[in-house]
Motif scaffolding. Sequence first.
Motif, PDB file in Angstrom:
ATOM      1  N   ASP A  22       0.538  -1.371  -0.313  1.00 15.13           N
ATOM      2  CA  ASP A  22      -0.101   0.026   0.124  1.00 15.13           C
ATOM      3  C   ASP A  22       0.653   1.613  -0.107  1.00 15.13           C
ATOM      4  OD1 ASP A  22      -2.459  -1.150  -0.059  1.00 15.13           O
ATOM      5  OD2 ASP A  22      -3.104  -1.235   1.811  1.00 15.13           O
ATOM      6  N   TRP A  23       2.191   1.095   0.469  1.00 14.93           N
ATOM      7  CA  TRP A  23       2.608   2.272   0.903  1.00 14.93           C
ATOM      8  C   TRP A  23       3.463   2.294  -0.713  1.00 14.93           C
ATOM      9  CZ3 TRP A  23       5.175   1.788   6.650  1.00 14.93           C
ATOM     10  CH2 TRP A  23       4.312   1.680   7.559  1.00 14.93           C
ATOM     11  N   GLY A  24       3.725   0.988  -1.189  1.00 20.51           N
ATOM     12  CA  GLY A  24       4.033   1.876  -2.578  1.00 20.51           C
ATOM     13  C   GLY A  24       6.163   1.086  -2.282  1.00 20.51           C
ATOM     14  N   LEU A  25       5.842   0.364  -1.764  1.00 20.26           N
ATOM     15  CA  LEU A  25       7.353   0.470  -1.692  1.00 20.26           C
ATOM     16  C   LEU A  25       7.702  -0.743  -3.033  1.00 20.26           C
ATOM     17  CD1 LEU A  25       8.746  -0.026   1.945  1.00 20.26           C
ATOM     18  CD2 LEU A  25       8.532   1.891   0.485  1.00 20.26           C
ATOM     19  N   GLN A  26       9.306  -0.782  -2.744  1.00 24.16           N
ATOM     20  CA  GLN A  26       9.439  -1.894  -4.186  1.00 24.16           C
ATOM     21  C   GLN A  26      10.137  -2.785  -3.495  1.00 24.16           C
ATOM     22  OE1 GLN A  26       9.334  -1.617  -6.932  1.00 24.16           O
ATOM     23  NE2 GLN A  26       8.404   0.799  -7.169  1.00 24.16           N
ATOM     24  N   THR A  27       9.686  -4.342  -3.471  1.00 19.30           N
ATOM     25  CA  THR A  27      11.122  -5.116  -2.530  1.00 19.30           C
ATOM     26  C   THR A  27      12.083  -4.876  -2.308  1.00 19.30           C
ATOM     27  OG1 THR A  27       9.763  -6.398  -4.096  1.00 19.30           O
ATOM     28  CG2 THR A  27      11.662  -7.362  -3.101  1.00 19.30           C
ATOM     29  N   ARG A  28      13.152  -4.352  -3.037  1.00 20.16           N
ATOM     30  CA  ARG A  28      14.478  -4.092  -1.997  1.00 20.16           C
ATOM     31  C   ARG A  28      14.248  -2.770  -0.842  1.00 20.16           C
ATOM     32  NH1 ARG A  28      18.202  -6.707  -4.469  1.00 20.16           N
ATOM     33  NH2 ARG A  28      18.661  -7.167  -6.895  1.00 20.16           N
ATOM     34  N   GLU A  29      13.307  -1.760  -1.283  1.00 22.51           N
ATOM     35  CA  GLU A  29      12.908  -1.181  -0.213  1.00 22.51           C
ATOM     36  C   GLU A  29      12.487  -2.263   0.829  1.00 22.51           C
ATOM     37  OE1 GLU A  29      11.797   2.754  -2.378  1.00 22.51           O
ATOM     38  OE2 GLU A  29      10.466   1.584  -2.695  1.00 22.51           O
ATOM     39  N   MET A  30      11.303  -2.821   0.758  1.00 25.30           N
ATOM     40  CA  MET A  30      11.286  -3.679   1.712  1.00 25.30           C
ATOM     41  C   MET A  30      12.197  -4.315   2.746  1.00 25.30           C
ATOM     42  SD  MET A  30       7.945  -5.310  -0.462  1.00 25.30           S
ATOM     43  CE  MET A  30       6.522  -4.294  -1.154  1.00 25.30           C
ATOM     44  N   MET A  31      13.021  -5.266   1.508  1.00 25.74           N
ATOM     45  CA  MET A  31      13.877  -6.283   2.587  1.00 25.74           C
ATOM     46  C   MET A  31      14.747  -4.832   3.195  1.00 25.74           C
ATOM     47  SD  MET A  31      15.366  -8.430  -0.807  1.00 25.74           S
ATOM     48  CE  MET A  31      16.773  -9.574   0.001  1.00 25.74           C
ATOM     49  N   ALA A  32      14.949  -3.690   3.155  1.00 28.29           N
ATOM     50  CA  ALA A  32      15.551  -2.923   3.935  1.00 28.29           C
ATOM     51  C   ALA A  32      15.100  -2.314   5.076  1.00 28.29           C
ATOM     52  CB  ALA A  32      16.220  -1.477   2.987  1.00 28.29           C
ATOM     53  N   VAL A  33      14.207  -1.708   4.854  1.00 29.54           N
ATOM     54  CA  VAL A  33      12.754  -1.683   5.862  1.00 29.54           C
ATOM     55  C   VAL A  33      12.793  -2.848   7.206  1.00 29.54           C
ATOM     56  CG1 VAL A  33      10.236  -0.734   6.885  1.00 29.54           C
ATOM     57  CG2 VAL A  33      11.730   0.128   4.777  1.00 29.54           C
ATOM     58  N   LEU A  34      12.837  -3.875   6.850  1.00 33.14           N
ATOM     59  CA  LEU A  34      12.792  -5.365   7.427  1.00 33.14           C
ATOM     60  C   LEU A  34      13.577  -5.757   7.359  1.00 33.14           C
ATOM     61  CD1 LEU A  34      10.056  -7.148   4.984  1.00 33.14           C
ATOM     62  CD2 LEU A  34       9.731  -5.348   7.634  1.00 33.14           C
ATOM     63  N   ASP A  35      15.050  -5.421   7.286  1.00 30.02           N
ATOM     64  CA  ASP A  35      16.343  -5.150   7.652  1.00 30.02           C
ATOM     65  C   ASP A  35      16.344  -7.351   8.021  1.00 30.02           C
ATOM     66  OD1 ASP A  35      18.586  -5.442   8.429  1.00 30.02           O
ATOM     67  OD2 ASP A  35      18.155  -5.275  10.692  1.00 30.02           O
ATOM     68  N   MET A  36      15.694  -7.658   6.301  1.00 33.11           N
ATOM     69  CA  MET A  36      15.911  -8.882   5.904  1.00 33.11           C
ATOM     70  C   MET A  36      17.364  -9.658   5.941  1.00 33.11           C
ATOM     71  SD  MET A  36      13.344 -10.983   5.895  1.00 33.11           S
ATOM     72  CE  MET A  36      11.455  -9.929   5.337  1.00 33.11           C
ATOM     73  N   PRO A  37      17.617 -10.935   6.656  1.00 30.97           N
ATOM     74  CA  PRO A  37      19.020 -10.938   6.669  1.00 30.97           C
ATOM     75  C   PRO A  37      19.533 -11.460   5.593  1.00 30.97           C
ATOM     76  CG  PRO A  37      17.338 -12.609   7.678  1.00 30.97           C
ATOM     77  CD  PRO A  37      16.957 -11.443   7.206  1.00 30.97           C
ATOM     78  N   GLU A  38      20.275 -11.598   5.218  1.00 32.86           N
ATOM     79  CA  GLU A  38      21.361 -11.891   3.764  1.00 32.86           C
ATOM     80  C   GLU A  38      20.647 -13.192   2.928  1.00 32.86           C
ATOM     81  OE1 GLU A  38      25.526 -10.779   3.210  1.00 32.86           O
ATOM     82  OE2 GLU A  38      25.251  -9.381   4.465  1.00 32.86           O
ATOM     83  N   THR A  39      20.073 -13.866   3.560  1.00 31.12           N
ATOM     84  CA  THR A  39      19.793 -15.039   3.171  1.00 31.12           C
ATOM     85  C   THR A  39      18.513 -15.116   2.242  1.00 31.12           C
ATOM     86  OG1 THR A  39      19.103 -15.349   5.261  1.00 31.12           O
ATOM     87  CG2 THR A  39      21.025 -16.866   5.251  1.00 31.12           C
ATOM     88  N   VAL A  40      17.731 -14.066   2.397  1.00 37.05           N
ATOM     89  CA  VAL A  40      16.528 -13.849   1.964  1.00 37.05           C
ATOM     90  C   VAL A  40      16.868 -13.525   0.347  1.00 37.05           C
ATOM     91  CG1 VAL A  40      14.632 -12.521   2.402  1.00 37.05           C
ATOM     92  CG2 VAL A  40      15.621 -13.807   4.059  1.00 37.05           C
ATOM     93  N   LYS A  41      16.379 -13.968  -0.993  1.00 39.38           N
ATOM     94  CA  LYS A  41      16.050 -13.318  -1.618  1.00 39.38           C
ATOM     95  C   LYS A  41      15.175 -12.018  -2.236  1.00 39.38           C
ATOM     96  CE  LYS A  41      20.087 -14.910  -2.013  1.00 39.38           C
ATOM     97  NZ  LYS A  41      21.644 -14.523  -1.402  1.00 39.38           N
ATOM     98  N   THR A  52       4.406 -18.133   2.756  1.00 39.21           N
ATOM     99  CA  THR A  52       5.880 -18.240   3.198  1.00 39.21           C
ATOM    100  C   THR A  52       5.418 -17.357   4.651  1.00 39.21           C
ATOM    101  OG1 THR A  52       6.210 -19.345   1.790  1.00 39.21           O
ATOM    102  CG2 THR A  52       8.189 -18.643   3.442  1.00 39.21           C
ATOM    103  N   PRO A  53       6.194 -17.288   5.588  1.00 39.92           N
ATOM    104  CA  PRO A  53       5.858 -16.389   6.693  1.00 39.92           C
ATOM    105  C   PRO A  53       7.008 -16.024   6.565  1.00 39.92           C
ATOM    106  CG  PRO A  53       5.915 -18.767   7.958  1.00 39.92           C
ATOM    107  CD  PRO A  53       5.897 -18.755   6.506  1.00 39.92           C
ATOM    108  N   PHE A  54       8.008 -14.563   7.200  1.00 37.66           N
ATOM    109  CA  PHE A  54       9.356 -13.938   7.359  1.00 37.66           C
ATOM    110  C   PHE A  54       9.975 -14.515   7.678  1.00 37.66           C
ATOM    111  CE2 PHE A  54       6.413 -10.267   6.712  1.00 37.66           C
ATOM    112  CZ  PHE A  54       6.842  -9.621   4.741  1.00 37.66           C
ATOM    113  N   PRO A  55      11.345 -14.785   7.852  1.00 28.79           N
ATOM    114  CA  PRO A  55      12.041 -15.500   8.865  1.00 28.79           C
ATOM    115  C   PRO A  55      11.927 -15.274  10.205  1.00 28.79           C
ATOM    116  CG  PRO A  55      13.309 -14.049   6.652  1.00 28.79           C
ATOM    117  CD  PRO A  55      11.922 -13.823   6.647  1.00 28.79           C
TER     118      PRO A  55
END
Length: 133
Positions: A22-41, A52-55
């Motif tokens: 809804d906020w219009g974030l791109q996938t890479r922005e979502m990854m940054a906002v969520l501080d996803m581990p490097e293993t998540v592609k 699939t739930p988040f890690p």
Amino acid sequence: MQPLTDDERLLLTRDTMHLLDDWGLQTREMMAVLDMPETVKVRSFGRFRDDTPFPDEPQVIKRIHYLLRIADALRTTYPTNPQMRNRWMRQANRRFGRRTPLATILEGGESGLIAVLAQLDCTYAWDLTGSKG
């Protein structure tokens, strides 16, 4: 805090993905906002929208809680105008140095999330001051 079940994590994942979409974030922005581990592609995000739930990572869960509190505060601030909630996130704000709340989050990480939440939720800001009885 007790560990979340897979079903609880899946529900949080779906709610969070809906919010970030809804906020219009791109996938890479979502990854940054969520501080996803490097293993998540990047390609994993399609599955996060479905089944699939988040890690189960403490930093991811912590950021989800910040995001959902921000969403709740926006619902309280703009109860009859859902479009304004998304607009507020994308509108320059003097409290953030004329940056948007989304830019504040993306540039500031966890401290950006805290700044946006404190701006929207006065009780959270009050707790940050250490003014609890």
